[in-house]
Write a protein that holds these residues in place. Structure first.
Motif, short mmCIF file in Angstrom:
data_model
loop_
_atom_site.label_atom_id
_atom_site.label_comp_id
_atom_site.label_asym_id
_atom_site.label_seq_id
_atom_site.Cartn_x
_atom_site.Cartn_y
_atom_site.Cartn_z
N ASP A 98 0.81 -1.23 0.00
CA ASP A 98 0.00 0.00 0.00
C ASP A 98 0.84 1.28 0.00
N VAL A 123 -9.25 4.15 -11.28
CA VAL A 123 -8.31 3.15 -10.80
C VAL A 123 -8.09 2.14 -11.91
N SER A 150 -7.68 -3.71 -12.28
CA SER A 150 -7.79 -4.66 -11.17
C SER A 150 -8.28 -3.99 -9.90
N GLY A 151 -8.43 -2.64 -9.95
CA GLY A 151 -8.93 -1.91 -8.78
C GLY A 151 -7.93 -1.75 -7.67
N ARG A 152 -6.62 -1.88 -7.94
CA ARG A 152 -5.62 -1.88 -6.87
C ARG A 152 -4.80 -0.59 -6.80
N TRP A 153 -4.66 0.18 -7.91
CA TRP A 153 -3.73 1.30 -7.88
C TRP A 153 -4.20 2.43 -8.79
N TRP A 157 -0.21 2.39 -4.79
CA TRP A 157 -0.92 1.20 -4.35
C TRP A 157 -1.81 1.54 -3.15
N THR A 172 -5.40 1.22 -3.20
CA THR A 172 -6.81 1.49 -3.49
C THR A 172 -7.70 0.48 -2.77
N LEU A 173 -7.25 -0.80 -2.75
CA LEU A 173 -7.90 -1.82 -1.92
C LEU A 173 -7.01 -1.99 -0.69
N SER A 174 -7.36 -1.31 0.35
CA SER A 174 -6.49 -1.27 1.52
C SER A 174 -6.28 -2.66 2.09
N ASP A 217 -4.79 -5.20 0.76
CA ASP A 217 -4.70 -6.36 -0.14
C ASP A 217 -3.23 -6.69 -0.39
N ASP A 241 -1.46 -6.22 -3.07
CA ASP A 241 -0.87 -5.43 -4.16
C ASP A 241 -0.58 -6.30 -5.39
#
Length: 798
Positions: free
Chosen positions: A214, A251, A254-257, A270, A272-274, A276, A278
């Motif tokens: 993150d 984002v 994959s919705g991550r970054w 990194w 976006t999905l706290s 996870d 990465d």
């Protein structure tokens, strides 16, 4: 009767008229790569009982931006740097290249009427290139020759003579040599010309190191990149995602970054999905960040050049040949197409003609040059080898060689430094001259077009020389078409290795009443006359050279011009003519005509732009060319109210393919004032690459495309994009119903939306993209005439 006075011989000694210091030439450590070459630029030399000969280079810039070129010797010595204005030409004389001539003068105190006046030369190193006597004309009033240390001036001609003492000026010029031409401007010089540039997206892969979970990873961008539009992150086959930067709040797939670009770096944020993983990239691991940058790409600037050759006097500063006794010309050779061998496809010593070979090499060191002369049957008749220093010329007059009587044949040249060669075929008795360059058999195609053939056309007739340039037998098909495109004669010739065949005045039928009002060479009215002009298409099973010599004889004189058959160029490729003159009235000086022939079975509407010197806009004309048709542009008739014109011309066809030639005649020259030059291709329509826009969601077939592909070219460039499946099955059809390969057609830019239909469960997913220039005989379909420009294997993430 000649007017004479003092009836005795006088001997005089020359005194310098002025002293000339040789120019100091700048020497660069790394000269730019030459683009064009002239095998030999004469500077006052005599050969074949004619001369002095002078070369004048005409450089053409057809672009809307200024260009700069360098002219150098083969050893790299800088001769001259020339700035070319937009849509203009610049004329460079041999004297400007090689240095000023030395001039010596003396005064003849006593003159021998109808006799010979003799001058003692001060040094044996003095080479007499011309003799000037104010108020008198050489060849009409007097002739001259050098015998040992004496210059003899012969006044036996039935012209004027001095009535008292007179001044003689002896001119000695530095020797001519080969000239190489390099363009200094990069493609970016055309950035302001929207028609010469396109925009594309280029992918650049960068290395990143993963920080803690993150966190943010910054990667430095290379300098000079354009705006970043898309960012990808890849971690081997385990993770892939992309993000378009149009929306700063978006984002990745994959919705991550998220990604930002600032201060010369791209940063992956990194978290976006706290909490996870990465994407499963562990801290400290290396992964790829791929940025897609927008950039503007421009084609290479166009450049053309021709060499105007004159005997008796140099051309005027504007390129006019008035004052010369004989005129000839050469187009520049493409330097990139010169190899270790070359062929002069037509040389002769018969019927009063002789040939002078001008031989050199393009190396910067001393190299051997081998010459082999073959007769029409291809049999070796004479050979020799000589070592030549850089820029050194080897002049061979066939009259000095042990050759059979009535010799006609070819000269085969070999040098590890790359031969440079041209041949002047001269008939001294009629003051006729024809000049041809050597050709490279490795870069000579089997399909050629000679745009103009004369058959008893106002006294003009064309003879053809067809030479097999290979070591194998070739079959040659000849097809003659009249101006309306009708086939009037065809025949097939089979040539043994290196064999040559000559067609004297091909037996062509009477032409049709021409729609073209004038002949392109002598301006005689053709209203109500039969147009005896034809084009010749050549198709051979191997490399051949075809030379068309056109001659018009009158008593003890005549005019002659020669043209090589050249490959037809497709739509979108410009043809360039560096020098165009229109004298008013036409019989008072230089007049240029243009002939264009259609190589295809379809319509080929042709546009001609004539750019008069210093004019802000061109004179634009359209020639409607039917299938296999022939058209002539002759301004004194199309524009009878036109004032004197000097400038350049640019020609292109909107469809099909064509070849063109310029014919140049000065009716005020009593000798051979005619010459011709093929219009040379300024550039091949460039294709600037393939852009892949990754939007694959890894979900397989669906309603939304997985990949966007764009092929980028200049407007009007016909393209075919070919997609070939590999371990990935892709299709432009969302239902995946098309077979492989998939082809998409377009002009200029093509955008193809692709769907991933299936992937190999084990092997890395790949497919192949091919980009073709659709320049063949069947538009819209792949055929042998199409050119493969780009082939790229695309690897998809798993």
């Amino acid at each position: 009767m000649p007017r004479v006075l003092l009836p005795f011989v006088v001997f005089a000694v020359l005194l310098p008229l002025f002293t000339v210091v040789d120019p100091s030439f700048a020497q660069d450590s790394a000269p730019p790569t030459p683009r064009l070459a002239f095998p030999y630029v004469p500077n006052g030399e005599h050969y074949a009982d004619t001369g002095p000969w002078y070369g004048t280079i005409i450089l053409q810039n057809p672009e809307a931006a200024p260009l700069t070129v360098e002219l150098r010797t083969t050893s790299g010595t800088l001769l001259r740097t020339v700035a070319l204005d937009p849509h203009a030409s610049t004329i460079v004389s041999a004297e400007q290249l090689f240095g000023a001539c030395r001039r010596y003068r003396t005064v003849i105190r006593k003159h021998q009427p109808d006799g010979i006046d003799t001058v003692f030369l001060p040094t044996i190193s003095l080479s007499v290139d011309r003799v000037e006597i104010p108020g008198f004309q050489v060849g009409i009033d007097y002739t001259w020759q050098v015998l040992g240390a004496e210059l003899q001036i012969d006044w036996s001609l039935p012209g004027w003579e001095p009535t008292g003492e007179y001044e003689v000026v002896v001119v000695d010029c530095p020797d001519g040599q080969p000239v190489l031409i390099a363009l200094l401007d990069p493609p970016a010089a055309l950035m302001a010309d929207a028609s010469a540039c396109v925009s594309r997206t280029r992918a650049i892969e960068l290395a990143a190191v993963k920080g803690v979970v993150d966190s943010a990873d910054a990667v430095r961008l290379p300098e000079g990149l354009g705006p970043i539009t898309v960012v990808e992150v890849r971690y081997g086959p385990r993770y892939w995602a992309s993000l378009g930067l149009g929306d700063p709040t978006a984002v990745d797939t994959s919705g991550r970054w998220q990604a930002t670009v600032s201060a010369g770096a791209v940063t992956i944020h990194w978290g976006t999905l706290s909490g996870d993983d990465d994407g499963g990239i562990p801290p400290g691991a290396r992964y790829s960040v791929i940025v897609h940058a927008q950039e503007t790409m421009c084609r290479e600037p166009r450049l053309s050049a021709m060499l105007l050759l004159t005997a008796g006097a140099p051309t005027a500063p504007d390129g006019s040949t008035t004052g010369a006794a004989i005129v000839s010309s050469l187009p520049a050779a493409m330097f990139s197409q010169l190899s270790s061998q070359a062929v002069l496809p037509l040389i002769q010593r018969h019927n009063g003609w002789t040939t002078v070979l001008h031989l050199a090499h393009r190396g910067s060191m001393t190299c051997p040059l081998q010459v082999a002369l073959r007769d029409g049957r291809g049999e070796l008749r004479w050979s020799s080898t000589r070592s030549l220093a850089p820029g050194e010329m080897w002049h061979l007059d066939l009259r000095t060689l042990d050759l059979p009587a009535d010799f006609i044949g070819t000269a085969w040249l070999l040098s590890s430094c790359g031969p440079l060669a041209s041949a002047d075929r001269i008939k001294p008795s009629h003051k006729l001259a024809l000049t041809n360059s050597a050709v490279d058999p490795d870069h000579t195609p089997g399909e050629l077009l000679l745009p103009i053939v004369y058959s008893n056309h106002n006294g003009w007739n064309t003879g053809l020389a067809i030479t097999n340039l290979s070591r194998n037998q070739v079959t040659v098909d000849l097809a003659f078409h009249n101006p309306s495109g009708a086939l009037v004669r065809s025949e097939r010739r089979t040539l043994a290795p290196t064999e040559q065949t000559i067609l004297y005045r091909p037996d062509l039928p009477s032409g049709l009443p021409g729609q073209t009002p004038l002949t392109p060479v002598d301006g005689e009215q053709l209203s109500g006359h039969v147009l005896q002009l034809f084009s010749l298409q050549v198709r051979a099973t191997g490399p051949v050279a075809v030379i068309g010599d056109t001659v018009k004889y009158v008593t003890n004189a005549g005019r002659a011009l020669t043209l090589p058959a050249t490959p037809a160029v497709p739509a979108g490729v410009s043809l360039l003519l560096p020098l165009m003159h229109v004298a008013v009235p036409a019989e008072s000086g230089d007049v240029t005509g243009i002939t264009v022939a259609n190589a295809t079975l379809s319509q080929a509407p042709t546009t001609v732009e004539i750019w008069p010197t210093a004019a802000p806009a061109p004179l634009r004309l359209t020639i409607p060319l039917g299938p296999r048709g022939l058209g002539v542009l002759y301004l004194p008739t199309q524009f009878p109210n036109l004032n004197r014109l000097s400038g350049t011309a640019v020609l292109w066809v909107e469809a099909g393919a064509a070849a063109a030639a310029g014919t140049h005649v000065n009716a005020a020259i009593l000798g051979d004032g005619a010459t011709a030059t093929p219009l040379t291709a300024g550039w091949a329509a460039p294709i600037l690459g393939i852009s892949l826009l990754p939007t694959w969601d890894a979900q397989g077939p669906g309603s939304q495309p997985d990949i966007g592909l764009t092929a980028v070219g200049l407007p009007g460039t016909p393209l075919i994009v070919e997609l070939i499946d590999g371990n990935a099955d892709v299709d432009s059809d969302p239902a995946c119903s098309s077979g492989s390969p998939v082809r998409s057609l377009g002009s200029g830019n093509i955008t193809v939306s692709l769907f991933v239909c299936a992937l190999d469960p084990v092997a890395p997913p790949t497919f192949t993209v091919r980009l073709w220039w659709d320049r063949g005989t069947t538009p819209g379909a792949l055929d042998p005439g199409d050119e493969l420009l780009v082939e790229q294997q695309v690897a998809l993430p798993r």
